[in-house]
Write a protein that holds these residues in place. Structure first.
Motif, mmCIF file in Angstrom:
data_model
loop_
_atom_site.group_PDB
_atom_site.id
_atom_site.type_symbol
_atom_site.label_atom_id
_atom_site.label_comp_id
_atom_site.label_asym_id
_atom_site.label_seq_id
_atom_site.Cartn_x
_atom_site.Cartn_y
_atom_site.Cartn_z
ATOM 1 N N LEU A 182 0.800 -1.221 0.000
ATOM 2 C CA LEU A 182 0.000 0.000 0.000
ATOM 3 C C LEU A 182 0.839 1.280 0.000
ATOM 4 O O LEU A 182 0.483 2.266 -0.653
ATOM 5 C CB LEU A 182 -0.917 0.005 1.229
ATOM 6 N N LEU A 183 1.945 1.277 0.727
ATOM 7 C CA LEU A 183 2.706 2.515 0.943
ATOM 8 C C LEU A 183 3.154 3.232 -0.332
ATOM 9 O O LEU A 183 3.019 4.451 -0.409
ATOM 10 C CB LEU A 183 3.893 2.257 1.879
ATOM 11 N N PRO A 184 3.659 2.540 -1.355
ATOM 12 C CA PRO A 184 4.042 3.275 -2.566
ATOM 13 C C PRO A 184 2.850 3.996 -3.220
ATOM 14 O O PRO A 184 2.993 5.101 -3.734
ATOM 15 C CB PRO A 184 4.581 2.182 -3.495
ATOM 16 N N GLN A 185 1.679 3.388 -3.159
ATOM 17 C CA GLN A 185 0.476 4.009 -3.717
ATOM 18 C C GLN A 185 0.004 5.173 -2.842
ATOM 19 O O GLN A 185 -0.520 6.157 -3.335
ATOM 20 C CB GLN A 185 -0.674 2.999 -3.805
ATOM 21 N N LEU A 186 0.198 5.018 -1.535
ATOM 22 C CA LEU A 186 -0.286 6.011 -0.577
ATOM 23 C C LEU A 186 0.373 7.362 -0.790
ATOM 24 O O LEU A 186 -0.265 8.400 -0.618
ATOM 25 C CB LEU A 186 -0.054 5.507 0.845
#
Length: 193
Positions: A182-186
């Motif tokens: 999730l973090l790269p998209q966040l």
């Protein structure tokens, strides 16, 4: 985004999610206790999306939600989305699971975590899923963690979740895997006011 509502009333879950979102420059806040969301989905992803969407619509704020549980191969994926309702206490849930598994040699299973982030209007902006494969022991080991952690053994680490130091568990767990995805998209949506 300046504020992100965590769709739970559990301060422990807020603390855990905060650990994964240390890079995010926004205030994390629990949803109000009075706002109850019925989990009517048939998958972890559906329930995470449902919670995030309904809380976001009710509060008019960006919201993050997760749904997670243990799926045991020999029990056709049970307890699955009903993991938290498999008994009244962690001890009862573990005892029921071990009773249902009995002496079977087939003890493989996986922890699954689905995460969803909803915009203020309730539409889903992001979602991810993480899986950690392991085995179900015949008796608990370790004192850390919660839920099924004492009986969930990860062979490559030769420990249960309840034996792992928190920093190791955060990295290898189903929740850790879901946040890693999730973090790269966040970072793409976190700049939205």
């Amino acid at each position: 985004m300046k504020k992100l509502i965590v769709a739970t009333s559990n301060p422990g879950k807020l603390k855990e999610i905060r650990q994964y979102l240390t890079e995010l420059d926004c205030k994390l806040q629990l949803k109000p206790d009075t706002l109850e969301i019925e989990e009517t989905g048939t998958t972890f992803v559906e329930n995470a999306c449902l919670k995030a969407s309904q809380v976001a619509k009710a509060l008019g704020e960006w919201t993050i939600a997760d749904d997670s549980g243990l799926a045991v191969d020999a029990l056709n994926g049970a307890p699955g989305i009903y993991s938290a309702r498999y008994g009244l206490t962690d001890k009862e849930r573990i005892e029921r699971l071990l009773r249902e598994l009995g002496n079977t040699k087939q003890r493989q299973g996986q922890f699954v975590c689905a995460i969803a982030i909803a915009r203020r209007d309730g539409s889903i902006a992001l979602q991810s899923e993480g899986i950690c494969r392991g085995e179900i022991l015949t008796s608990p080991r370790g004192t850390e963690g919660f839920g099924y952690d004492p009986i969930f053994y990860v062979p490559q680490y030769k420990q249960t979740f309840a034996q792992m130091p928190p920093d190791v568990k955060y990295k290898v767990s189903h929740r850790g895997q879901a946040f890693e995805a999730l973090l790269p998209q966040l970072s793409e949506v976190s700049t939205i006011p």
